[in-house]
Structure formats: structure tokens, C-alpha cells
Scaffold this motif. Structure first.
Motif, PDB file in Angstrom:
ATOM      1  N   TRP A 135       0.832  -1.210   0.000  1.00  0.00           N
ATOM      2  CA  TRP A 135       0.000   0.000   0.000  1.00  0.00           C
ATOM      3  C   TRP A 135       0.865   1.257   0.000  1.00  0.00           C
ATOM      4  N   LEU A 138      -7.541  -0.616  -8.465  1.00  0.00           N
ATOM      5  CA  LEU A 138      -6.474  -1.446  -7.948  1.00  0.00           C
ATOM      6  C   LEU A 138      -6.906  -1.914  -6.552  1.00  0.00           C
ATOM      7  N   LEU A 167      -6.181  -4.625  -3.203  1.00  0.00           N
ATOM      8  CA  LEU A 167      -5.183  -5.413  -2.497  1.00  0.00           C
ATOM      9  C   LEU A 167      -5.893  -6.338  -1.513  1.00  0.00           C
ATOM     10  N   THR A 169       0.536 -10.543  -0.573  1.00  0.00           N
ATOM     11  CA  THR A 169      -0.610  -9.755  -1.019  1.00  0.00           C
ATOM     12  C   THR A 169      -0.963 -10.125  -2.452  1.00  0.00           C
ATOM     13  N   LEU A 206      -2.578  -8.539  -5.661  1.00  0.00           N
ATOM     14  CA  LEU A 206      -2.926  -7.257  -6.267  1.00  0.00           C
ATOM     15  C   LEU A 206      -3.781  -7.547  -7.486  1.00  0.00           C
ATOM     16  N   TYR A 236      -5.679  -5.533 -10.603  1.00  0.00           N
ATOM     17  CA  TYR A 236      -5.736  -4.251 -11.304  1.00  0.00           C
ATOM     18  C   TYR A 236      -6.692  -4.394 -12.479  1.00  0.00           C
TER      19      TYR A 236
END
Length: 173
Positions: free
Chosen positions: A44, A122, A124, A131, A133, A135
Motif C-alpha cells: 500500500w 487497484l 489489495l 498480497t 494485487l 488491477y
């Protein structure tokens, strides 16, 4: 929490999982996922450092925060990019309104620029020690380019860009 599926297994092996779809006659849309072997708070902190996006995406030549509207929780960012296609180079720029949900989500909304529409999201999600991610982006450039060409370019470029992003994000660990 995600269950172990074929997609999750692929992500854990370092693959970038893509799903492209049409978006208007001249646009494209894609959702891409990748696993990052670093904790969500660190991810982040890095992805909300918008000037650093020039390191994540090689075609982005400029990325800067222009304004912070703290009372509304919105940032305005400006980005410029240059992309070579076959025999020509496209120069694009975009001003986006950015809405952040701490340690969870960043939403990007078109304010002005080289697109008739643009939205990105985006997200998370913690997974194990790292993590995931996700998108998603959908865009229609102001220059008419058939959507199948945009989808093909996304399919080729986005995995490379996300691998670069992962490399930069993980470099400090």
C-alpha cells in the motif's frame, strides 16, 4: 480469504493472470492479478507513491500528484506516457481523480486527457505472508483504434508491466 484454486496456484507460482474483454468499439478492458510476496501495508505504501509509477510502468514518463483534496479524500494526479506501435508512437496524458480506501483499494476516474473514457481499480488482498494485487482498467482512447488491437496490446504489455512493478516493489526486501 481466497481458497486454493487453479488461479491462486498460478498466482503463487509467479504468473500474471489476465482476463481481457471488449469495452466500446474503440476501447479495451482488462483485469490482471499477481501475487506479491510482501505484506499488504508495505505494498500500500509503495503503490500510493504516485511519482514512483514511472518505475513500475516503463511507458509512463511522468506521474505526479497535482492536488490533494483532504476533506473529500481525493487526490488529483497527472500521468503522461509514450507508447510505440508498429510504425508510430502515441503520446498520451491523463488527469485522474484518485479515491483511496486505506490498505484496500485505489479507484482512478478520468478528469481529462487523451481518453474519451478511463476508469481503473487497484485492489489489495492479504494472502498468506503476501498480497494479491488485482488491477482492472477500461479505457477508450480519443484516437480511433479497433478494440481488438487495444486488447492485444494490453495482453502483451500488461504482464510485462506487472512483472516490472513486482520487481520494483520487492526490490527492498
Amino acid at each position: 480469504m481466497l481458497t486454493l484454486t487453479n488461479e491462486t496456484a498460478a498466482l503463487m507460482q509467479g504468473e500474471i493472470v489476465l482476463n481481457t474483454r471488449s469495452h466500446s468499439a474503440w476501447g479495451g478492458a482488462v483485469t490482471a492479478k499477481m501475487y506479491l510476496p510482501i505484506a499488504l501495508p508495505s505494498v500500500w505504501q509503495q503503490v500510493t507513491d504516485y511519482p514512483r509509477w514511472v518505475q513500475y510502468f516503463p511507458d509512463v514518463t511522468r506521474s505526479e500528484v497535482r492536488q490533494v483534496l483532504a476533506q473529500k479524500g481525493i487526490k488529483r494526479i497527472y500521468q503522461a506516457a509514450s507508447k510505440a506501435f508498429l510504425i508510430f508512437t502515441a503520446q498520451v496524458d491523463i488527469t485522474l481523480q484518485v479515491l483511496e480506501t486505506q490498505n484496500q483499494r485505489i479507484q482512478f476516474f478520468l478528469e481529462s486527457g487523451s481518453f474519451s473514457d478511463f476508469n481503473a481499480d487497484l485492489q489489495l488482498q492479504p494472502y498468506g505472508e503476501g498480497t494479491i494485487l488485482t488491477y482492472s482498467v477500461q479505457a477508450t482512447p480519443t484516437i480511433p483504434v479497433p478494440s481488438f488491437l487495444i486488447e492485444q496490446a494490453i495482453r502483451l504489455d500488461l504482464p510485462t508491466n506487472l512483472r516490472q512493478m513486482r520487481s520494483v516493489l520487492c526490490a527492498g526486501r
